[in-house]
Design an enzyme around this catalytic site. Structure first.
Site, PDB file in Angstrom:
ATOM      1  N   ASN A 179       2.051   5.023 -11.854  1.00  0.00           N
ATOM      2  CA  ASN A 179       0.794   4.794 -12.570  1.00  0.00           C
ATOM      3  C   ASN A 179      -0.407   4.616 -11.646  1.00  0.00           C
ATOM      4  O   ASN A 179      -1.536   4.876 -12.055  1.00  0.00           O
ATOM      5  CB  ASN A 179       0.942   3.550 -13.460  1.00  0.00           C
ATOM      6  CG  ASN A 179      -0.379   3.075 -14.007  1.00  0.00           C
ATOM      7  OD1 ASN A 179      -0.978   3.698 -14.874  1.00  0.00           O
ATOM      8  ND2 ASN A 179      -0.858   1.944 -13.490  1.00  0.00           N
TER       9      ASN A 179
ATOM     10  N   TYR B 219     -10.227  14.327  -9.272  1.00  0.00           N
ATOM     11  CA  TYR B 219      -9.327  13.404  -9.964  1.00  0.00           C
ATOM     12  C   TYR B 219      -8.494  14.159 -10.996  1.00  0.00           C
ATOM     13  O   TYR B 219      -7.270  14.015 -11.055  1.00  0.00           O
ATOM     14  CB  TYR B 219     -10.137  12.307 -10.645  1.00  0.00           C
ATOM     15  CG  TYR B 219      -9.313  11.367 -11.495  1.00  0.00           C
ATOM     16  CD1 TYR B 219      -8.614  10.315 -10.916  1.00  0.00           C
ATOM     17  CD2 TYR B 219      -9.235  11.532 -12.874  1.00  0.00           C
ATOM     18  CE1 TYR B 219      -7.854   9.451 -11.705  1.00  0.00           C
ATOM     19  CE2 TYR B 219      -8.488  10.674 -13.656  1.00  0.00           C
ATOM     20  CZ  TYR B 219      -7.796   9.638 -13.068  1.00  0.00           C
ATOM     21  OH  TYR B 219      -7.040   8.792 -13.849  1.00  0.00           O
TER      22      TYR B 219
ATOM     23  N   ASP C 283       0.859  -1.175   0.000  1.00  0.00           N
ATOM     24  CA  ASP C 283       0.000   0.000   0.000  1.00  0.00           C
ATOM     25  C   ASP C 283       0.902   1.235   0.000  1.00  0.00           C
ATOM     26  O   ASP C 283       1.560   1.535   0.996  1.00  0.00           O
ATOM     27  CB  ASP C 283      -0.909   0.001   1.233  1.00  0.00           C
ATOM     28  CG  ASP C 283      -1.868   1.178   1.250  1.00  0.00           C
ATOM     29  OD1 ASP C 283      -1.768   2.066   0.369  1.00  0.00           O
ATOM     30  OD2 ASP C 283      -2.724   1.231   2.163  1.00  0.00           O
TER      31      ASP C 283
ATOM     32  N   ALA D  95      -7.802  17.308 -11.079  1.00  0.00           N
ATOM     33  CA  ALA D  95      -6.899  18.255 -10.424  1.00  0.00           C
ATOM     34  C   ALA D  95      -5.643  17.559  -9.903  1.00  0.00           C
ATOM     35  O   ALA D  95      -4.532  18.086 -10.011  1.00  0.00           O
ATOM     36  CB  ALA D  95      -7.629  18.957  -9.278  1.00  0.00           C
TER      37      ALA D  95
ATOM     38  N   LYS E 283      -4.266  14.848 -11.102  1.00  0.00           N
ATOM     39  CA  LYS E 283      -3.450  14.490 -12.251  1.00  0.00           C
ATOM     40  C   LYS E 283      -2.785  15.727 -12.859  1.00  0.00           C
ATOM     41  O   LYS E 283      -1.643  15.670 -13.336  1.00  0.00           O
ATOM     42  CB  LYS E 283      -4.298  13.774 -13.301  1.00  0.00           C
ATOM     43  CG  LYS E 283      -4.748  12.379 -12.883  1.00  0.00           C
ATOM     44  CD  LYS E 283      -3.560  11.443 -12.704  1.00  0.00           C
ATOM     45  CE  LYS E 283      -3.969  10.006 -12.555  1.00  0.00           C
ATOM     46  NZ  LYS E 283      -2.811   9.092 -12.446  1.00  0.00           N
TER      47      LYS E 283
END
Length: 256
Positions: A93, A157, A66, A159, A161
């Site tokens: 990724n 999401y 994790d 933002a 990235k």
């Protein structure tokens, strides 16, 4: 004399790929292994990672970690060092998706998303820096072409990235004196199970696909292998004069 980095053949490298259990991460692990590299496939769930590694058990090591845990990044780097003695390529990724408007966003929904999509890549890259400096390695961040546009209902999401793209450009300049290149690939609509993992209903996934197709000039959904191809090429020795670039792999969505 020919620069050895410009030849297609190269010695096996050690590559870390996060979010390697499915989708783009799995395809990327397979693509690097096919080039003869040694891959550490990182993710939270052991079963999908085992499926990824089954493709080439000699070259792919599954590692269930994790990355949002306090010791997650250190565990990944330590494993790579103990197993192969080096790290040449880091592919950030791993990502999670949640949907919701500004009105419905809560601390409980925002924190896990940003912890995985933004904070984890920062801390893992930081932990890997000494090894990457030794190898004059490469960091590849996986962002999203939608982060360069508006994405109503999924702004957090996008933002996160988009922030990763700013980090890509900043790290490219900051780490260039160490011989480390930093690049990013920005996928568009790609056939992955990320929507299912987010708990979207079939109707929600169908609506999203329809919206994506309407905004993709090439008129189709991309394949994980097409994104993996771009990642391996940007990380290759032949790309040694490329840094700070963010390459859309999106069927033209970002320019439409």
């Amino acid at each position: 004399m020919t620069d050895p980095r410009m030849t297609e053949a190269h010695s096996p490298r050690t590559v870390l790929v996060t979010g390697a259990g499915t989708g783009i991460g799995r395809a990327t692990a397979h693509a690097f292994a096919a080039r003869g590299d040694r891959v550490i496939a990182v993710g939270r769930r052991p079963a999908p990672l085992a499926e990824t590694a089954a493709h080439d058990e000699d070259r792919i090591l599954p590692l269930a970690v994790d990355l949002t845990a306090e010791d997650g990044p250190a565990t990944v780097v330590r494993t790579a060092r103990e197993r192969h003695g080096r790290i040449d390529v880091l592919v950030n990724n791993a990502a999670v998706v949640t949907t919701g408007s500004l009105r419905t966003c809560t601390r409980a929904s925002a924190q896990p998303l940003l912890a995985t999509n933004l904070v984890a890549p920062v801390l893992l890259t930081q932990a890997a820096l000494p090894a990457l400096e030794e190898s004059r390695g490469v960091v590849v961040n996986v962002t999203t072409s939608v982060g360069q546009r508006g994405w109503p209902g999924n702004s957090l999401y996008a933002a996160g990235k988009a922030a990763l793209e700013v980090l890509t450009r900043s790290w490219a300049v900051e780490l260039a004196p160490l011989g480390i290149r930093v690049v990013a690939v920005a996928p568009g609509a790609v056939d992955t199970p990320i929507g299912e993992h987010a708990g979207h209903t079939p109707e929600q996934r169908a609506a999203l696909r329809a919206w994506q197709l309407a905004h993709t000039p090439l008129g189709r959904i991309g394949r994980p292998e097409e994104v993996a191809w771009a990642i391996t090429r940007l990380a290759s020795p032949q790309a040694s004069f490329i840094t700070g670039v963010i390459l859309p792999v999106d069927g033209g969505a970002v320019v439409a």
